[in-house]
Design a protein around this motif. Structure first.
Motif, short mmCIF file in Angstrom:
data_model
loop_
_atom_site.label_atom_id
_atom_site.label_comp_id
_atom_site.label_asym_id
_atom_site.label_seq_id
_atom_site.Cartn_x
_atom_site.Cartn_y
_atom_site.Cartn_z
N PHE A 16 0.84 -1.20 0.00
CA PHE A 16 0.00 0.00 0.00
C PHE A 16 0.88 1.25 0.00
N PHE A 17 1.88 1.27 0.85
CA PHE A 17 2.77 2.43 0.93
C PHE A 17 3.57 2.59 -0.35
N LEU A 18 3.97 1.50 -0.96
CA LEU A 18 4.70 1.56 -2.22
C LEU A 18 3.82 2.12 -3.33
N ARG A 19 2.57 1.68 -3.40
CA ARG A 19 1.65 2.18 -4.43
C ARG A 19 1.38 3.66 -4.25
N ILE A 20 1.18 4.09 -3.01
CA ILE A 20 0.87 5.49 -2.75
C ILE A 20 2.04 6.39 -3.14
N ALA A 21 3.24 5.99 -2.77
CA ALA A 21 4.42 6.80 -3.14
C ALA A 21 4.58 6.86 -4.65
N ALA A 22 4.28 5.76 -5.34
CA ALA A 22 4.38 5.77 -6.80
C ALA A 22 3.33 6.67 -7.43
N ALA A 23 2.14 6.74 -6.83
CA ALA A 23 1.06 7.57 -7.36
C ALA A 23 1.23 9.04 -7.02
N LEU A 24 1.98 9.35 -5.94
CA LEU A 24 2.14 10.74 -5.49
C LEU A 24 3.64 11.05 -5.30
N PRO A 25 4.44 10.97 -6.38
CA PRO A 25 5.89 11.16 -6.23
C PRO A 25 6.28 12.57 -5.82
N GLU A 26 5.39 13.54 -6.06
CA GLU A 26 5.70 14.90 -5.65
C GLU A 26 5.52 15.12 -4.16
N ARG A 27 4.85 14.17 -3.48
CA ARG A 27 4.58 14.30 -2.05
C ARG A 27 5.37 13.31 -1.20
N PHE A 28 5.62 12.11 -1.74
CA PHE A 28 6.25 11.06 -0.95
C PHE A 28 7.39 10.41 -1.72
N ARG A 29 8.47 10.11 -0.98
CA ARG A 29 9.58 9.37 -1.55
C ARG A 29 10.01 8.30 -0.56
N ILE A 30 10.20 7.08 -1.04
CA ILE A 30 10.65 5.98 -0.19
C ILE A 30 12.15 5.82 -0.38
N SER A 31 12.89 5.97 0.72
CA SER A 31 14.36 5.91 0.64
C SER A 31 14.88 4.49 0.62
N GLY A 32 14.06 3.52 1.04
CA GLY A 32 14.49 2.13 1.03
C GLY A 32 13.54 1.26 1.81
N LEU A 33 13.69 -0.04 1.65
CA LEU A 33 12.84 -1.00 2.33
C LEU A 33 13.72 -2.11 2.91
N VAL A 34 13.50 -2.43 4.18
CA VAL A 34 14.27 -3.47 4.86
C VAL A 34 13.52 -4.79 4.77
N THR A 35 14.17 -5.81 4.23
CA THR A 35 13.60 -7.14 4.15
C THR A 35 14.72 -8.16 4.27
N ARG A 36 14.42 -9.30 4.89
CA ARG A 36 15.44 -10.33 5.06
C ARG A 36 15.67 -11.14 3.80
N SER A 37 14.73 -11.03 2.84
CA SER A 37 14.81 -11.84 1.63
C SER A 37 15.48 -11.07 0.49
N ALA A 38 16.61 -11.58 0.01
CA ALA A 38 17.29 -10.95 -1.12
C ALA A 38 16.43 -11.00 -2.37
N ALA A 39 15.66 -12.09 -2.55
CA ALA A 39 14.79 -12.20 -3.71
C ALA A 39 13.68 -11.15 -3.67
N THR A 40 13.10 -10.94 -2.47
CA THR A 40 12.06 -9.93 -2.33
C THR A 40 12.63 -8.54 -2.56
N ALA A 41 13.82 -8.27 -2.05
CA ALA A 41 14.47 -6.98 -2.26
C ALA A 41 14.66 -6.71 -3.75
N ALA A 42 15.11 -7.71 -4.49
CA ALA A 42 15.32 -7.54 -5.93
C ALA A 42 14.00 -7.31 -6.65
N GLU A 43 12.95 -8.03 -6.24
CA GLU A 43 11.64 -7.86 -6.86
C GLU A 43 11.09 -6.45 -6.62
N ILE A 44 11.23 -5.95 -5.39
CA ILE A 44 10.73 -4.62 -5.07
C ILE A 44 11.50 -3.56 -5.83
#
Length: 371
Positions: A16-44
């Motif tokens: 949800f947070f990823l979609r919102i930041a993508a839809a409102l790039p002038e208001r929100f920016r995501i600096s990074g996401l912490v995940t234990r899965s390298a595969a998930t990190a690559a997918e994101i």
């Protein structure tokens, strides 16, 4: 100003947070996401353009965000929240902030110390367009003083949160009775999409009464309701001068002059409308009781609510109006846990004032004073 936040966790709610930041790039920016899965990190990173990190230390090497969204299971959330707070980083954590009552108290006592950063909780329901409009009607005086609320909207602490706000309740003590009813239901869609065959599931419906002296809250919900096509949401709020029942508002202008009106969603993109596809707002007669602050972004109601939480974080961090405080979240989860105790035991359960109660009452008075 563009808000920069990071996310800890890569589950369903993080999207949800990823979609919102993508839809409102002038208001929100995501600096990074912490995940234990390298595969998930690559997918994101491939899907959203957001870099994945293996832990907080790696994330923070590249800069400190304005705040961090914690979106992990309730049993591990407190440790991450405390870690961030001890580093001086504000937090917006998913609900609930901790699992049990003792966990809530421990977290509260750690974070209530002087000098700790702001910790808010991602309770979005009261910020969603329809519920926001309904609660605005309840606060407007049209109904008089709300004395009854029936909430069949969302589960556990979410439903309790809506109920408390509908009634204008702080940390008032309450007597709780509850029961569970199970019945067959044809399964509807789920997180993965529409059903592929007819399947009967058991709907587990909890009904509870919260007696707050001269005010009564009724909770009524089954988890299957979230996605079901044939189990709708319901909200009823009553005062001495009127009531709101879902989208219908009935009230007295004078003792001998009733008024009947309806909430109306104003959508674009329908018929020959070429403005785009978004919610403009909700009207009651000729009064806007909700205006979408994010148009023309194409967001659903839940995403609008979450975007409002993100948008409110700078004010909360600066000591202004909270988004939804740790105190409120603790109170709502505490009452939901007592409701479950009442349902399991069949006994009446009475709440007591918890360490966060004074803050809950202060925030209620502040909201009432600000209108």
């Amino acid at each position: 100003m563009t808000l920069t936040f990071a996310i800890v966790g890569s589950g369903w709610r993080s999207d949800f947070f990823l979609r919102i930041a993508a839809a409102l790039p002038e208001r929100f920016r995501i600096s990074g996401l912490v995940t234990r899965s390298a595969a998930t990190a690559a997918e994101i990173e491939n899907r959203w353009g957001v870099r994945g990190y293996s832990d907080l230390d790696a994330l923070l090497v590249d800069g400190t965000p304005d705040f961090v969204v914690v979106s992990v299971p309730r049993d591990v959330a407190p440790g991450i929240i405390v870690d961030l707070a001890d580093r001086g980083i504000p937090v917006l954590t998913e609900t609930p902030p901790a699992a049990g009552i003792d966990d809530l108290v421990d977290l509260w006592e750690h974070l209530a110390r002087p000098g700790m950063p702001t910790v808010q909780v991602a309770e979005q329901y009261h910020l969603s367009p329809l519920l926001s409009a309904q609660l605005a009607v309840a606060r407007s005086g049209r109904l008089g003083t709300p004395s009854q609320a029936l909430v069949a909207q969302c589960h556990d602490y979410h439903g309790v949160s809506v109920m408390r706000r509908a009634l204008g309740i702080g940390a008032d003590e309450t007597e709780i009775t509850a029961s569970v009813f199970r019945s067959p239901l044809v399964a509807g869609p789920g997180r993965d999409g529409d059903p592929t065959e007819e399947r009967i599931v058991t709907a587990t419906q909890t009904t509870a009464r919260f007696a707050f002296g001269d005010r009564l809250g009724v909770y009524d919900f089954a988890g299957e309701q979230y996605f079901s096509w044939i189990r709708g949401n319901r909200l009823l709020i009553r005062g001495e001068r009127g009531e709101i029942e879902n989208g219908e508002v009935r009230h007295l202008r004078r003792f001998d002059e009733p008024v009947f009106d309806s909430l109306r969603r104003v959508m674009t993109g329908e018929g020959g409308n070429l403005e785009g596809m978004f919610l403009r707002g909700i009207l009651l007669g000729d009064e806007w009781v909700f205006r979408n602050p994010f148009l023309p972004a194409r967001l659903n109601d839940d995403e609008i609510a979450i975007a409002r939480m993100l948008d409110g974080m700078p004010g909360a961090i600066d000591g202004h109006a909270p988004v939804y405080s740790l105190a409120e979240a603790s109170q709502d989860h505490y009452l939901a846990l007592l409701m479950q105790q009442a349902a399991d035991s069949g006994n009446t359960v009475r709440s007591t004032r918890q360490p966060w109660a004074d803050v809950v009452d202060e925030e209620l008075h502040a909201r009432e004073a600000s209108g």
